[in-house]
Each structure stands twice: as structure tokens, then as C-alpha cells.
Design an enzyme around this catalytic site. Structure first.
Site, PDB file in Angstrom:
ATOM      1  N   TYR A  14      14.946 -80.738 -23.035  1.00 49.15           N
ATOM      2  CA  TYR A  14      15.364 -79.516 -22.343  1.00 49.15           C
ATOM      3  C   TYR A  14      15.324 -78.324 -23.304  1.00 49.15           C
ATOM      4  O   TYR A  14      14.812 -77.256 -22.967  1.00 49.15           O
ATOM      5  CB  TYR A  14      16.785 -79.762 -21.821  1.00 49.15           C
ATOM      6  CG  TYR A  14      17.587 -78.584 -21.361  1.00 49.15           C
ATOM      7  CD1 TYR A  14      17.449 -78.079 -20.066  1.00 49.15           C
ATOM      8  CD2 TYR A  14      18.553 -77.998 -22.193  1.00 49.15           C
ATOM      9  CE1 TYR A  14      18.243 -77.017 -19.629  1.00 49.15           C
ATOM     10  CE2 TYR A  14      19.337 -76.944 -21.769  1.00 49.15           C
ATOM     11  CZ  TYR A  14      19.180 -76.455 -20.481  1.00 49.15           C
ATOM     12  OH  TYR A  14      19.959 -75.412 -20.045  1.00 49.15           O
ATOM     13  N   LYS A  44      13.223 -74.908 -23.197  1.00 53.58           N
ATOM     14  CA  LYS A  44      13.870 -73.585 -23.124  1.00 53.58           C
ATOM     15  C   LYS A  44      13.376 -72.672 -24.246  1.00 53.58           C
ATOM     16  O   LYS A  44      13.215 -71.463 -24.047  1.00 53.58           O
ATOM     17  CB  LYS A  44      15.396 -73.725 -23.172  1.00 53.58           C
ATOM     18  CG  LYS A  44      16.013 -74.372 -21.929  1.00 53.58           C
ATOM     19  CD  LYS A  44      15.884 -73.500 -20.685  1.00 53.58           C
ATOM     20  CE  LYS A  44      16.781 -73.998 -19.552  1.00 53.58           C
ATOM     21  NZ  LYS A  44      16.580 -73.258 -18.295  1.00 53.58           N
TER      22      LYS A  44
HETATM   23  N1  LIG Z   1      25.566 -74.556 -16.840  1.00 51.47           N
HETATM   24  C1  LIG Z   1      25.343 -74.284 -18.125  1.00 51.47           C
HETATM   25  O1  LIG Z   1      26.183 -74.527 -19.002  1.00 51.47           O
HETATM   26  C2  LIG Z   1      24.030 -73.639 -18.534  1.00 51.47           C
HETATM   27  C3  LIG Z   1      23.900 -73.192 -19.857  1.00 51.47           C
HETATM   28  C4  LIG Z   1      22.701 -72.614 -20.261  1.00 51.47           C
HETATM   29  C5  LIG Z   1      21.664 -72.479 -19.369  1.00 51.47           C
HETATM   30  N2  LIG Z   1      21.809 -72.907 -18.081  1.00 51.47           N
HETATM   31  C6  LIG Z   1      20.659 -72.761 -17.176  1.00 51.47           C
HETATM   32  O2  LIG Z   1      21.047 -72.069 -16.005  1.00 51.47           O
HETATM   33  C7  LIG Z   1      20.221 -72.503 -14.918  1.00 51.47           C
HETATM   34  C8  LIG Z   1      21.091 -72.912 -13.744  1.00 51.47           C
HETATM   35  O3  LIG Z   1      21.912 -73.996 -14.157  1.00 51.47           O
HETATM   36  P1  LIG Z   1      23.200 -74.498 -13.354  1.00 51.47           P
HETATM   37  O4  LIG Z   1      24.195 -74.928 -14.363  1.00 51.47           O
HETATM   38  O5  LIG Z   1      23.589 -73.509 -12.282  1.00 51.47           O
HETATM   39  O6  LIG Z   1      22.586 -75.822 -12.698  1.00 51.47           O
HETATM   40  P2  LIG Z   1      22.777 -76.454 -11.256  1.00 51.47           P
HETATM   41  O7  LIG Z   1      22.511 -77.906 -11.436  1.00 51.47           O
HETATM   42  O8  LIG Z   1      24.085 -76.020 -10.652  1.00 51.47           O
HETATM   43  O9  LIG Z   1      21.592 -75.769 -10.434  1.00 51.47           O
HETATM   44  C9  LIG Z   1      20.237 -76.040 -10.661  1.00 51.47           C
HETATM   45  C10 LIG Z   1      19.502 -75.937  -9.339  1.00 51.47           C
HETATM   46  O10 LIG Z   1      18.105 -76.142  -9.578  1.00 51.47           O
HETATM   47  C11 LIG Z   1      17.583 -76.892  -8.495  1.00 51.47           C
HETATM   48  N3  LIG Z   1      16.356 -77.588  -8.878  1.00 51.47           N
HETATM   49  C12 LIG Z   1      16.241 -78.661  -9.695  1.00 51.47           C
HETATM   50  N4  LIG Z   1      14.968 -79.045  -9.754  1.00 51.47           N
HETATM   51  C13 LIG Z   1      14.248 -78.200  -8.963  1.00 51.47           C
HETATM   52  C14 LIG Z   1      12.880 -78.109  -8.608  1.00 51.47           C
HETATM   53  N5  LIG Z   1      11.978 -78.976  -9.089  1.00 51.47           N
HETATM   54  N6  LIG Z   1      12.487 -77.120  -7.761  1.00 51.47           N
HETATM   55  C15 LIG Z   1      13.405 -76.242  -7.280  1.00 51.47           C
HETATM   56  N7  LIG Z   1      14.729 -76.289  -7.576  1.00 51.47           N
HETATM   57  C16 LIG Z   1      15.134 -77.262  -8.406  1.00 51.47           C
HETATM   58  C17 LIG Z   1      18.707 -77.894  -8.155  1.00 51.47           C
HETATM   59  O11 LIG Z   1      18.546 -78.439  -6.851  1.00 51.47           O
HETATM   60  C18 LIG Z   1      19.944 -77.007  -8.313  1.00 51.47           C
HETATM   61  O12 LIG Z   1      20.310 -76.410  -7.091  1.00 51.47           O
HETATM   62  C19 LIG Z   1      19.349 -73.641 -15.475  1.00 51.47           C
HETATM   63  O13 LIG Z   1      18.082 -73.145 -15.835  1.00 51.47           O
HETATM   64  C20 LIG Z   1      20.101 -74.081 -16.705  1.00 51.47           C
HETATM   65  O14 LIG Z   1      19.258 -74.674 -17.662  1.00 51.47           O
HETATM   66  C21 LIG Z   1      22.967 -73.493 -17.640  1.00 51.47           C
END
Ligand SMILES: NC(=O)c1ccc[n+]([C@@H]2O[C@H](COP(=O)([O-])OP(=O)(O)OC[C@H]3O[C@@H](n4cnc5c(N)ncnc54)[C@H](O)[C@@H]3O)[C@@H](O)[C@H]2O)c1
Length: 258
Positions: free
Chosen positions: A148, A152
Site C-alpha cells: 500500500y 501511495k
Molecule cells: N483511514 C485512514 O487512517 C487513512 C489514512 C491515510 C490515507 N487514507 C486513504 O483515504 C482513502 C479513504 O480511506 P477510508 O479510510 O475512508 O477507507 P474506507 O474503507 O472507509 O473507504 C474506501 C472505499 O473505497 C471503496 N473501494 C475499494 N475498492 C474499490 C474499487 N476497486 N473501486 C471502487 N471503489 C473501491 C470501498 O468500497 C470503500 O467504500 C484511501 O485512499 C486511504 O488509503 C486513509
């Protein structure tokens, strides 16, 4: 003038919903794009539904699915903002990472952003629109989840590639790098250790973790005219995590001021 459209991938997730809600104030329509149709329908209903929020089921790792999504967006109006937010991490260490996991994490966290951008680049050129990629502090230093994280890091570089090659069309490209945000992506870790968020806070200069709304505010800013001279940057929304470590500074300086 056709309706302005923001496209948010992973819009059924916690950060995605917050971004969609925030961008609805500055766009006529927000296209909610997600692979999980049930969660997508629930998100669209929670946000208020059509005409402001339109759900489009799409697997952002599948080129045909992305092409169909772009065609549906075109029917909604002119794309002005594309937010690549769909993302997930599957293995915590290199020792847990299979070749399949490596490829899947690359496909979702890096390649998908290339696919959606290429599918929407013509309308974005026409609107002099903006691309915002949701990266992570994991793309800037090592915090676990290697496949991952490498993806990123690639996403941050992809952001710069777009900024440099498409700047002449008026397209801006920026990344946002959140630190820990309490979302469903943390479910397994929170179940294994209910104290995980409390424990995480000590590493953050502000002694708190970011919220989905903090991330959404940064995305809104970067999509707006207020950021019209900003392109090719990665904006951490990380409560100071990547600025430095107070505990380390205390050891190195032998000062209790940290
Ligand atoms: N939560 C954290 O701590 C955090 C930290 C840094 C970065 N991020 C980034 O923020 C973004 C959102 O994360 P989150 O925590 O809200 O995650 P989440 O799991 O709540 O949401 C991710 C969404 O992406 C969708 N998804 C997955 N695969 C997919 C695909 N192939 N096509 C279309 N949709 C797809 C899922 O169905 C889900 O609704 C991500 O890119 C994540 O890497 C999150």
C-alpha cells in the site's frame, strides 16, 4: 452552462462521504463512485440523493468499468474536480505480502488513479479542472503496510507527473496525505486493540488524529480558486506526524521542552 461535476471515488467510505459532502457546496453534482453497490446506495441516501449526489457503481481497477463511469459522468455535466479516494491496504508487513497482494494494492492505490484520470482528462481539460489524489503519510515514510505504501508513494509521484504534463491545459494536480483517520478501514485493528487510536495520538504533534472532515476541508481548498496557483504538491493532513517526533527530539536534545 452545464452543471459542474465533482467525481469522488471510494465515495461510500468514511473519508469519501465527507469529501462528497464538502464538495457539494462548490459543485452542482457530486458523482459518488464505489465498487460496493449496497454501501454506495446507503451513502447516496445519507448525503441527500439526486440531483446533487448521483451514485455510479464502478470498479476503479477495471479499465472498462472506469470508461463506463466516465461516460455516465459526461451525461451529468462538465467534470471539474476528480478525487481519487478509493484505497485500501491488505498486508501489514513485507513478510505477509504475497505477489497477489502486491499487485492488488498497486492496482487500487496507484494504477486506478491513472485509469480514472485518463478516462476523464478531456472534460478536465475543457473545464481547466483539478485532480486530487488521496495519498497517505505511508507514501512519505515507513509506517507499515508496505505494498500500500509503495503504491501511495507512486501516487504522489503520479500527481507531479500530471501537474507537469497537464499544467499547460490549466489542469492542477495535487495530493492530500492523511495521517490516521478513524474509519472502517481501521475496524480490524480497533477490534484487536480498542486503545489503538489513543495509543496513536502520542506520535502526533497535535496529540490528536485527523478526522474525515479535516481531509475533506483540504480537498475542498485544493479544488477551489483559492488554490489556483498550487499544483504538484502533497499536502499532509496529519496533525504534524511527518513534521517530526517530539519523543525523538526529547532524546536527541535531552530537553524536557519536547
Ligand atoms: N483511514 C485512514 O487512517 C487513512 C489514512 C491515510 C490515507 N487514507 C486513504 O483515504 C482513502 C479513504 O480511506 P477510508 O479510510 O475512508 O477507507 P474506507 O474503507 O472507509 O473507504 C474506501 C472505499 O473505497 C471503496 N473501494 C475499494 N475498492 C474499490 C474499487 N476497486 N473501486 C471502487 N471503489 C473501491 C470501498 O468500497 C470503500 O467504500 C484511501 O485512499 C486511504 O488509503 C486513509
Amino acid at each position: 452552462m452545464p452543471a459542474s461535476v465533482a467525481i469522488v471515488t471510494g465515495a461510500a467510505g468514511d473519508i469519501g462521504r465527507a469529501i462528497a459532502r464538502r464538495l457539494s457546496g462548490s459543485h452542482d453534482v457530486v458523482a459518488l463512485v464505489d465498487i460496493d453497490e449496497g454501501a454506495l446506495a446507503a451513502a447516496a441516501a445519507e448525503l441527500g440523493g439526486a440531483p446533487s449526489f448521483v451514485a455510479i457503481a464502478c470498479d476503479v481497477t477495471d479499465e472498462d468499468s472506469v470508461r463506463r463511469m466516465a461516460a455516465k459522468v459526461e451525461e451529468l455535466g462538465r467534470a471539474t474536480t476528480l478525487v481519487n479516494n478509493a484505497g485500501a491496504a491488505r498486508a501489514v508487513s513485507l513478510g505477509d505480502t504475497t505477489a497477489d497482494i502486491w499487485r492488488q494494492d498497486s492496482a487500487l492505490n496507484l494504477e486506478a488513479a491513472f485509469l480514472t484520470f485518463r478516462a476523464l482528462e478531456e472534460p478536465l481539460k475543457a473545464s481547466q479542472g483539478s485532480l486530487i489524489n488521496i495519498a497517505s503519510v505511508n507514501g512519505m515514510a515507513v509506517f507499515g503496510h508496505p505494498a500500500y505504501s509503495a503504491a501511495k508513494a507512486g501516487l504522489i509521484h503520479f500527481t507531479k507527473l500530471v501537474a507537469v504534463e497537464y499544467g499547460k491545459f490549466g489542469i492542477r494536480a495535487n495530493a492530500v496525505a492523511p495521517g490516521t483517520v478513524r474509519t472502517q478501514a481501521w475496524e480490524a485493528r480497533a477490534a484487536a486493540n480498542p486503545q489503538v487510536f489513543e495509543e496513536a495520538k502520542r506520535w502526533y504533534a497535535l496529540r490528536r488524529i485527523a478526522t474525515a472532515e479535516d481531509v475533506a476541508n483540504a480537498v475542498h481548498f485544493l479544488s477551489s480558486d483559492q488554490a489556483s496557483a498550487i499544483t504538484g504538491v502533497c499536502l499532509p493532513v496529519d496533525c504534524g506526524l511527518t513534521a517530526g517526533q517530539a519523543e525523538m527530539a526529547r532524546t536527541f536534545s535531552q530537553s524536557d521542552n519536547y
